[in-house]
Design a protein around this motif. Sequence first.
Motif, PDB file in Angstrom:
ATOM      1  N   GLU A 505       0.838  -1.214   0.000  1.00 20.45           N
ATOM      2  CA  GLU A 505       0.000   0.000   0.000  1.00 20.45           C
ATOM      3  C   GLU A 505       0.868   1.258   0.000  1.00 20.45           C
ATOM      4  O   GLU A 505       1.818   1.373   0.774  1.00 20.45           O
ATOM      5  N   ASP A 506       0.513   2.208  -0.891  1.00 23.50           N
ATOM      6  CA  ASP A 506       1.276   3.445  -0.975  1.00 23.50           C
ATOM      7  C   ASP A 506       0.420   4.686  -0.789  1.00 23.50           C
ATOM      8  O   ASP A 506       0.881   5.804  -1.033  1.00 23.50           O
ATOM      9  N   ALA A 507      -0.830   4.518  -0.342  1.00 19.55           N
ATOM     10  CA  ALA A 507      -1.719   5.663  -0.154  1.00 19.55           C
ATOM     11  C   ALA A 507      -1.348   6.429   1.114  1.00 19.55           C
ATOM     12  O   ALA A 507      -0.911   5.842   2.106  1.00 19.55           O
ATOM     13  N   LYS A 508      -1.539   7.734   1.064  1.00 18.15           N
ATOM     14  CA  LYS A 508      -1.363   8.535   2.271  1.00 18.15           C
ATOM     15  C   LYS A 508      -2.374   8.111   3.330  1.00 18.15           C
ATOM     16  O   LYS A 508      -2.081   8.129   4.527  1.00 18.15           O
ATOM     17  N   PHE A 509      -3.560   7.715   2.866  1.00 17.27           N
ATOM     18  CA  PHE A 509      -4.577   7.208   3.789  1.00 17.27           C
ATOM     19  C   PHE A 509      -5.574   6.367   3.011  1.00 17.27           C
ATOM     20  O   PHE A 509      -6.077   6.773   1.965  1.00 17.27           O
TER      21      PHE A 509
END
Length: 702
Positions: A505-509
């Motif tokens: 996962e590379d999402a900020k949130f």
Amino acid sequence: MNEEWFGICAKGRPNASGLYTLYPRASYYALKDVHDLNPYASGVSLITVSEYFKSVNLMEYVLKARGDKAAAGNGGDGQVLRISNLSARFTTFNTGGDLITTPDNPDPDSNALPNQLGFDHMQSYFVGVEGKPAANMRAEVNVNITGNVAQNPINEIFYENRVRPVVVDDTNDEEININDLNRVQIYQAEFEWNAKDFDLRGFYRTGHYHWGYEGDFFNLYREANYGPNLDIYGGEFLGAEIDGKGIFEGLKAAVGPQLWWAANPTMMFKYRRQLGKWDVAGVYQRDFERDIDIDPNTGRRVIDPVQARSGIIPPWPTERATIAVNRQVGKLGITVGGIWGGSPLNGISYQDVTGTSGNYTVFEDRIQSSDNWGGKLKLTYENGNFRWYGMASTMGLVANAGSDQTQTFTGWRLIDSGSGNQNSVLSGIAYNVGNFQIAPNFMWRKPLIDAMPNDVDGPGRLRNWIDDPFVVRDGNRETTAGEILFTYDPTPGTWMYEWDNDRAEDAKFAMNLGFVYRHIPTTMDAHIGFQADRSFLIFPNSAPAEDLWEIHSRMVSKVSPDLGLIANWYYGNGQANGDSDRLITRYGGDLRAIYKNFMLQAHAKFNDWGPYDYHRDFNLTFPYQFMVDISTSISKPDWFILPSTRIGIRGTWRSLNEFSPRYAPAAIPADTFPPINPISAVGFPDGLEWEIRTYVHINIGQ
């Protein structure tokens, strides 16, 4: 896109930041020279192209690649024999508590664990050796060598506890202490052999994937990746897989004494091919030992005592076959299949009842050949942001398959159990709105033959998995259930429900929020529970009918390359596996965080079961449970707990009440005079136990 995915480059060893140096493979140099030829240049013809390719010297490129590999620090990979792993784990435990049964000093007449409050220590070493007799063959074995084993940890079950002293009686009925039992033990082993016509893999506790996405519609071949539980309970599995190539393309086989945890010795075959527009796959499984041994005195199935002592109730012998066909018709996907299984159980007797409570008539029936059959249909429809699936199945009394190991559209928790003795229907919708997904899901399930009632009189009894060819448990208990799952995922390229999302996962949130409700109007058959010493017992009754619900959420935040957080939380009620009628309301959560070379792990649980399966079996709960673990590593920690060099400290604290193990409010405090037990435990405060653990892990190699 990483170059190593195409086989052009390979990774060197990681540096302290976890970054890899890429070095070219032979294919890189070959492609480089090939692309120097301009096929559109003047005078280029098929003859010149052919001559150009004939001039390509592959061995030259191999030698270049070997030089690059050595320069990248991986020259040792080409050795015939090498040390693949050296690991040492040093741990100390300091424990304490109040109003608990754990004594201040060990009791020589007791085998209870923890054996004392205070200090203890443990050492565990791992040595791995890898052999490569040829470029297409690799084998590796890892050995665990255990030093001192701590006997005071408050989480008393772990991998090294196999070495704890054992007291046995000799022929003269005198006790003998065995102190070095299983001190050296094979931890893992595997091999790979890639040949022209096949790929062969052997495994011992190293894990393998399932065939669910390859035509195994009924999920007969079980995935064997168990995480930390495999070590905690000392689980084992052993076998080999072979994939056909060339003229054998589409054929797979697996054979072994225990292909997955708790499996019988068995062999499995799968063949898959395309017939017109249909994808057709067949799976066949046959246990090596199909004879069923029934004790003439008790009428009970005789099971392997070694398996029972290791926490395994072996399944009934089976032979089963499935066939499934799948095709896509526009936006509609169709999969339909049939199963035949359980024929060794034909003729085995079981109990059933007629009548109502207080007026039951118990009668005996037997498994028929008609109970071996089952079928399943699954439809999927995808159109833009809208996705729908529907599934229906009917499974004979002993037509047992496996629970669904695939994912359909999203991370739903209501899935097909694959159990025999049931009719079931599932259906769900997943609708995307921008970065959001809304996904309601529904399940209805009813057994063909209900569970034996709790209030049945003798000679009636609840069925159980040792004595009876089928049971009604969680996988086929009458249930009407629904759930809704909300997901926010701004980076669908790293899908939230992928198995390695923690790492990828590379999402900020990103987050999800789910609610599951189960209406369960009936009881179950008997559960077989395992106690702390891994001995088993059959519960005389089962948990009552209840409506169960839970709210759950997962949140992921990769704030920067240096900082990431993953949190889970839950709130709901729950039932014990055994016969307790106490319904608990439980809630809690856990947090993991990585900042540069530091890692934080923590959890908080309230009115929840303890960490082991026997806690839920016997409905043993703790009012409060807290744990905090802080560690630092030489390189960046991994989200998966893999071998690494790190140092850390962990604190665990629990409160205890009348539903907790080791709670002893009536125990006589030290230095009390006169030493008389209180008349009643009513009014006593909660007990408590705590542990401070320090550890140093040193790892060299994989």
